[in-house]
Motif scaffolding. Structure first.
Motif, PDB file in Angstrom:
ATOM      1  N   GLU A 225      -8.305   9.381 -11.764  1.00  0.00           N
ATOM      2  CA  GLU A 225      -7.667   9.133 -10.650  1.00  0.00           C
ATOM      3  C   GLU A 225      -7.536   7.532 -10.623  1.00  0.00           C
ATOM      4  O   GLU A 225      -6.646   7.025 -10.178  1.00  0.00           O
ATOM      5  CB  GLU A 225      -8.373   9.671  -9.572  1.00  0.00           C
TER       6      GLU A 225
ATOM      7  N   ARG B 206       0.978   4.129  -3.158  1.00  0.00           N
ATOM      8  CA  ARG B 206       0.999   5.807  -2.931  1.00  0.00           C
ATOM      9  C   ARG B 206       2.143   6.532  -3.335  1.00  0.00           C
ATOM     10  O   ARG B 206       2.108   7.514  -3.897  1.00  0.00           O
ATOM     11  CB  ARG B 206       0.578   5.774  -1.404  1.00  0.00           C
ATOM     12  N   GLU B 207       3.341   5.869  -3.150  1.00  0.00           N
ATOM     13  CA  GLU B 207       4.447   6.475  -3.838  1.00  0.00           C
ATOM     14  C   GLU B 207       4.435   6.658  -5.272  1.00  0.00           C
ATOM     15  O   GLU B 207       4.689   7.569  -5.845  1.00  0.00           O
ATOM     16  CB  GLU B 207       5.820   5.781  -3.226  1.00  0.00           C
ATOM     17  N   TYR B 208       4.219   5.476  -5.757  1.00  0.00           N
ATOM     18  CA  TYR B 208       3.977   5.620  -7.267  1.00  0.00           C
ATOM     19  C   TYR B 208       2.824   6.491  -7.953  1.00  0.00           C
ATOM     20  O   TYR B 208       2.979   7.119  -8.699  1.00  0.00           O
ATOM     21  CB  TYR B 208       3.688   4.215  -7.688  1.00  0.00           C
ATOM     22  N   GLU B 209       1.739   6.706  -7.111  1.00  0.00           N
ATOM     23  CA  GLU B 209       0.728   7.575  -7.600  1.00  0.00           C
ATOM     24  C   GLU B 209       1.148   9.083  -7.414  1.00  0.00           C
ATOM     25  O   GLU B 209       1.061   9.819  -8.217  1.00  0.00           O
ATOM     26  CB  GLU B 209      -0.730   7.388  -6.534  1.00  0.00           C
ATOM     27  N   ARG B 210       1.834   9.306  -6.437  1.00  0.00           N
ATOM     28  CA  ARG B 210       2.703  10.418  -6.297  1.00  0.00           C
ATOM     29  C   ARG B 210       3.521  10.944  -7.437  1.00  0.00           C
ATOM     30  O   ARG B 210       3.567  11.829  -8.057  1.00  0.00           O
ATOM     31  CB  ARG B 210       3.374  10.744  -5.167  1.00  0.00           C
TER      32      ARG B 210
ATOM     33  N   ASP C  74      -0.459   0.623  -9.436  1.00  0.00           N
ATOM     34  CA  ASP C  74      -0.435  -0.912  -8.999  1.00  0.00           C
ATOM     35  C   ASP C  74      -0.118  -1.775  -9.952  1.00  0.00           C
ATOM     36  O   ASP C  74       0.817  -2.898  -9.524  1.00  0.00           O
ATOM     37  CB  ASP C  74      -1.988  -1.441  -8.868  1.00  0.00           C
TER      38      ASP C  74
ATOM     39  N   GLY D 174      -4.291   5.181 -10.146  1.00  0.00           N
ATOM     40  CA  GLY D 174      -4.197   4.010  -9.342  1.00  0.00           C
ATOM     41  C   GLY D 174      -3.788   2.749 -10.060  1.00  0.00           C
ATOM     42  O   GLY D 174      -3.162   1.981  -9.621  1.00  0.00           O
TER      43      GLY D 174
ATOM     44  N   ALA E 277       0.834  -1.109   0.123  1.00  0.00           N
ATOM     45  CA  ALA E 277       0.019   0.039   0.064  1.00  0.00           C
ATOM     46  C   ALA E 277       0.762   1.275   0.072  1.00  0.00           C
ATOM     47  O   ALA E 277       0.758   2.049  -0.702  1.00  0.00           O
ATOM     48  CB  ALA E 277      -0.879  -0.167   1.132  1.00  0.00           C
ATOM     49  N   SER E 278       1.871   1.161   0.667  1.00  0.00           N
ATOM     50  CA  SER E 278       2.972   2.419   0.955  1.00  0.00           C
ATOM     51  C   SER E 278       3.626   2.609  -0.622  1.00  0.00           C
ATOM     52  O   SER E 278       3.597   3.624  -1.131  1.00  0.00           O
ATOM     53  CB  SER E 278       3.931   2.172   1.943  1.00  0.00           C
ATOM     54  N   ARG E 279       3.866   1.528  -1.185  1.00  0.00           N
ATOM     55  CA  ARG E 279       4.607   1.780  -2.439  1.00  0.00           C
ATOM     56  C   ARG E 279       3.709   2.168  -3.487  1.00  0.00           C
ATOM     57  O   ARG E 279       4.231   3.048  -4.319  1.00  0.00           O
ATOM     58  CB  ARG E 279       5.047   0.218  -3.010  1.00  0.00           C
TER      59      ARG E 279
END
Length: 140
Positions: A114, A96-100, A122, A118, A92-94
């Protein structure tokens, strides 16, 4: 109880339910048949910061090698439930990092919805390269 010199931590062929992180000490990963002492081969030595045991937890399969302490060791141990919880948090953290990262790339951030961002985040896979290693060649 920390393993002492020569003690097996995991044995090839057994099903595992723990993941190990080496805090201190040296362990060796041994393949071959320890009972008959045939075709024994030390594949790698594990030191502080190394880990082992994830394959048995991820794929519910028998251990692929025996790991034994070369000298007295201090290990951190996660059971299956704890290991899976950490893997979910890491994933989940990774994402979010990729989305940023995707949002910061003007061409992607402005053109994708969006949900598309996502999905892309993923699907991304991280690769690591050694300095000077060729990443992409013109003919590729």
């Amino acid at each position: 109880q920390p393993p002492s010199s020569g003690q097996e931590v995991v044995r090839k062929g057994e099903y595992g339910n723990k993941f190990y992180i080496v805090n201190d000490g040296i362990l060796e990963v041994v393949t071959g048949d320890l009972r008959t002492q045939t075709e024994l081969q030390v594949k790698v030595r594990l030191r502080s910061g190394d880990s082992f045991g994830e394959l048995a937890l991820l794929y519910n399969c028998p251990r692929k090698a025996t790991v034994r302490a070369q000298r007295s060791c201090n290990l951190w141990v996660l059971d299956r439930r704890q290991f899976r919880a950490v893997m979910r948090l890491k994933s989940a953290s990774r994402i979010r990092e990729y989305e940023r990262l995707i949002a910061s790339a003007a061409q992607l951030g402005q053109r994708l919805s969006e949900s598309e961002k996502g999905l892309l985040a993923d699907a991304l896979e991280e690769s690591f390269f050694v300095r000077g290693e060729e990443v992409v060649a013109q003919a590729d």
